[in-house]
Design a protein around this motif. Structure first.
Motif, short mmCIF file in Angstrom:
data_model
loop_
_atom_site.label_atom_id
_atom_site.label_comp_id
_atom_site.label_asym_id
_atom_site.label_seq_id
_atom_site.Cartn_x
_atom_site.Cartn_y
_atom_site.Cartn_z
N ILE A 45 2.57 -0.97 -3.61
CA ILE A 45 1.62 -0.66 -4.69
C ILE A 45 2.36 -0.40 -6.00
CG2 ILE A 45 -0.15 0.92 -5.51
CD1 ILE A 45 -1.15 -0.57 -3.16
N ASP A 46 3.40 0.43 -5.94
CA ASP A 46 4.06 0.89 -7.17
C ASP A 46 4.66 -0.24 -7.98
OD1 ASP A 46 3.31 3.41 -6.49
OD2 ASP A 46 5.26 4.05 -5.76
N GLY A 47 5.20 -1.25 -7.29
CA GLY A 47 5.75 -2.39 -8.02
C GLY A 47 4.69 -3.09 -8.85
N ASP A 48 3.45 -3.20 -8.31
CA ASP A 48 2.34 -3.79 -9.06
C ASP A 48 1.99 -2.96 -10.28
OD1 ASP A 48 2.21 -5.78 -7.16
OD2 ASP A 48 0.59 -4.85 -6.03
N LEU A 49 2.07 -1.61 -10.13
CA LEU A 49 1.73 -0.72 -11.24
C LEU A 49 2.73 -0.81 -12.38
CD1 LEU A 49 0.63 2.48 -9.27
CD2 LEU A 49 -0.80 0.64 -10.17
N GLY A 236 -1.57 0.27 5.88
CA GLY A 236 -1.62 -0.50 4.64
C GLY A 236 -2.33 -1.82 4.87
N VAL A 237 -3.05 -2.26 3.86
CA VAL A 237 -3.81 -3.50 4.01
C VAL A 237 -3.96 -4.20 2.67
CG1 VAL A 237 -6.05 -2.38 3.65
CG2 VAL A 237 -5.94 -4.46 5.02
N GLU A 238 -4.02 -5.51 2.70
CA GLU A 238 -4.40 -6.32 1.55
C GLU A 238 -5.82 -6.81 1.78
OE1 GLU A 238 -1.52 -9.41 1.03
OE2 GLU A 238 -0.07 -8.07 0.06
N THR A 239 -6.64 -6.78 0.75
CA THR A 239 -8.05 -7.10 0.94
C THR A 239 -8.68 -7.68 -0.34
OG1 THR A 239 -10.22 -6.17 1.52
CG2 THR A 239 -8.71 -4.73 0.31
N GLN A 240 -9.67 -8.51 -0.14
CA GLN A 240 -10.49 -9.02 -1.26
C GLN A 240 -11.81 -8.26 -1.37
OE1 GLN A 240 -9.51 -11.03 -3.48
NE2 GLN A 240 -7.73 -12.06 -2.61
N LYS A 241 -11.98 -7.24 -0.53
CA LYS A 241 -13.22 -6.47 -0.52
C LYS A 241 -13.40 -5.70 -1.82
CE LYS A 241 -15.43 -2.66 2.03
NZ LYS A 241 -16.76 -3.28 2.13
N SER A 242 -14.65 -5.58 -2.27
CA SER A 242 -14.97 -4.79 -3.45
C SER A 242 -15.51 -3.42 -3.03
CB SER A 242 -16.03 -5.50 -4.31
OG SER A 242 -15.53 -6.72 -4.81
N PHE A 243 -15.20 -2.41 -3.82
CA PHE A 243 -15.66 -1.05 -3.56
C PHE A 243 -16.33 -0.51 -4.82
CE2 PHE A 243 -12.04 -1.78 -0.84
CZ PHE A 243 -12.36 -1.16 0.36
N VAL A 271 -7.82 -2.02 -6.19
CA VAL A 271 -8.88 -2.78 -5.54
C VAL A 271 -9.89 -3.28 -6.56
CG1 VAL A 271 -8.67 -1.58 -3.32
CG2 VAL A 271 -10.21 -0.68 -5.08
N LYS A 272 -10.66 -4.29 -6.14
CA LYS A 272 -11.78 -4.75 -6.96
C LYS A 272 -12.90 -3.72 -6.86
CE LYS A 272 -12.14 -8.82 -4.98
NZ LYS A 272 -12.64 -10.19 -4.65
N LYS A 292 -9.06 2.47 -14.52
CA LYS A 292 -9.16 1.03 -14.68
C LYS A 292 -7.78 0.40 -14.52
CE LYS A 292 -11.01 -2.49 -17.83
NZ LYS A 292 -11.65 -2.73 -19.16
N ALA A 293 -7.73 -0.77 -13.88
CA ALA A 293 -6.46 -1.46 -13.64
C ALA A 293 -6.58 -2.92 -14.06
CB ALA A 293 -6.08 -1.37 -12.16
N THR A 294 -5.43 -3.56 -14.22
CA THR A 294 -5.41 -4.98 -14.54
C THR A 294 -5.75 -5.80 -13.29
OG1 THR A 294 -3.02 -5.06 -14.12
CG2 THR A 294 -3.73 -4.72 -16.39
N LYS A 295 -6.27 -6.97 -13.49
CA LYS A 295 -6.68 -7.84 -12.39
C LYS A 295 -5.48 -8.22 -11.54
CE LYS A 295 -9.11 -12.19 -11.43
NZ LYS A 295 -9.80 -13.36 -12.03
N GLN A 296 -5.66 -8.21 -10.23
CA GLN A 296 -4.60 -8.53 -9.28
C GLN A 296 -4.97 -9.77 -8.47
OE1 GLN A 296 -1.68 -6.47 -9.05
NE2 GLN A 296 -2.59 -5.51 -10.88
N ARG A 297 -3.97 -10.34 -7.83
CA ARG A 297 -4.22 -11.48 -6.93
C ARG A 297 -5.02 -11.04 -5.72
NH1 ARG A 297 -2.04 -12.89 -2.34
NH2 ARG A 297 -0.43 -11.28 -2.53
N VAL A 298 -4.69 -9.85 -5.20
CA VAL A 298 -5.35 -9.32 -4.01
C VAL A 298 -5.35 -7.80 -4.11
CG1 VAL A 298 -3.19 -9.24 -2.67
CG2 VAL A 298 -5.38 -9.41 -1.46
N GLY A 299 -6.37 -7.17 -3.54
CA GLY A 299 -6.40 -5.72 -3.51
C GLY A 299 -5.45 -5.17 -2.46
N LYS A 300 -4.95 -3.96 -2.69
CA LYS A 300 -4.02 -3.32 -1.76
C LYS A 300 -4.39 -1.86 -1.60
CE LYS A 300 -0.10 -6.32 -2.99
NZ LYS A 300 1.30 -6.35 -3.49
N ILE A 301 -4.30 -1.37 -0.35
CA ILE A 301 -4.56 0.04 -0.05
C ILE A 301 -3.46 0.54 0.87
CG2 ILE A 301 -6.17 1.70 0.97
CD1 ILE A 301 -8.39 -0.42 0.53
#
Length: 321
Positions: A45-49, A236-243, A271-272, A292-301
């Motif tokens: 996560i932190d690398g994306d931030l 940990g998971v990568e997901t396209q799910k919206s919350f 996440v989206k 608020k975050a910048t758009k990502q390729r995939v969500g991560k938790i």
């Protein structure tokens, strides 16, 4: 060319990445920088931030820089030096890494290179200080004891007497380092570096004094049994799910009140959101926030703690797999 190493340490969710962003907005930007990120878990996560900082980033996942990953750490450091030729490398270790092990790993690399350790920061979460020191003393005290500069975070809602109390407790463990008690969000990176510069000077003078005063005739080998993997685990998971924001808040209220999910010490993700934007959330005991975050390729938790039940978390977040 000499290469400086800055280490930004701190237990889970203390605010290490926030501090790094502060430093990247300081005079350090005049230097050629690289960042080595170490996440505990398989999802980063932190690398994306930090991607928006435009600084070269190298990541090591699935453990902490200390025992099992020391070979990966050395390889990553050599790769950074060869690929980017930085003047300074900022290392953000896993929140469950022992700072003394990070320092030892850095020193093992510096022997045959023009590399030296410069700033050693530890960020301390004031809200959870007493709970963490009581439950995870080995990790927590090590991060405090080996820091040059200590920064208190999450002090906004704490009264002055509580901050003084935590400062006194920290001072019992580390009698030399400066303890910065100004709110981290309001701090200027250059102010932090000015304080740290004096701490480095004090540390060097202390080391020189020890070398002059004592002659070491023998060194006893000490067994080393630490492993964060024996104490902490993660989901940990990568997901396209919206919350929705309310759904995420509800999930973490459930996690707080139902210990069958594990003793959850850290939650973070990008996440989206159902509102059509992306959100960056952070959870530590007693605090949840989402920005608020910048758009990502995939969500991560990522969820980290003791006895983390991965199957129950899959169901709670309604994620298949």
């Amino acid at each position: 060319m000499d290469i400086k190493i800055d280490i930004v340490s701190g237990f889970l969710g203390a605010g290490k990445t926030t501090l790094i962003k502060k430093l990247l907005d300081s005079d350090l930007r005049k230097e050629k920088l690289a960042i080595l990120e170490n996440e505990f878990g398989e999802v980063s996560i932190d690398g994306d931030l930090l991607n928006d900082t435009k600084v070269d980033i190298k990541e090591i996942n699935s453990g902490c820089i200390c025992c099992s990953l020391v070979g990966d750490f050395k390889e990553a450091m050599h790769e950074i030096i060869k690929q980017y030729s930085p003047e300074r490398i900022i290392i953000e270790p896993s929140g469950v890494a022992k700072l003394s092990d990070i320092i030892k790993s850095c020193k093992s690399i510096s022997k045959n290179n023009n590399i030296y350790i410069n700033n050693i920061f530890t960020v301390i979460d004031v809200i959870n200080y007493e709970a963490y020191i009581n439950n995870f003393g080995e990790f927590y005290k090590d991060q405090i004891k080996n820091a040059n500069t200590i920064i208190l975070s999450k002090i906004e809602n704490n009264d002055e007497e509580q901050i003084k109390k935590i400062s006194r407790l920290i001072r019992n463990i580390n009698k030399e380092s400066s303890i910065i008690t100004a709110p981290l969000d309001e701090m200027d990176g250059n102010d932090i570096l000015t304080i740290s510069k004096e701490d480095i000077k004090k540390s060097n003078e202390k080391t020189l004094s020890i070398k002059k005063s004592f002659k070491i005739s023998a060194v006893n080998k000490v067994s080393h049994s630490h492993s964060a993997d024996n104490i902490f685990n993660n989901w940990g998971v990568e997901t396209q799910k919206s919350f929705s924001k309310s759904t995420l808040e509800k999930i973490f209220k459930i996690i707080v009140n139902d210990k069958s999910y594990g003793n959850i010490l850290r939650g973070k993700g990008i996440v989206k959101l159902e509102e059509g934007i992306w959100g960056e959330f952070h959870y530590t005991p007693g605090k949840f926030k989402i920005n608020k975050a910048t758009k990502q390729r995939v969500g991560k938790i990522v969820i980290i703690g003791e006895g983390v039940d991965k199957n129950k978390l899959n169901l709670l977040f309604n994620i298949n797999g």
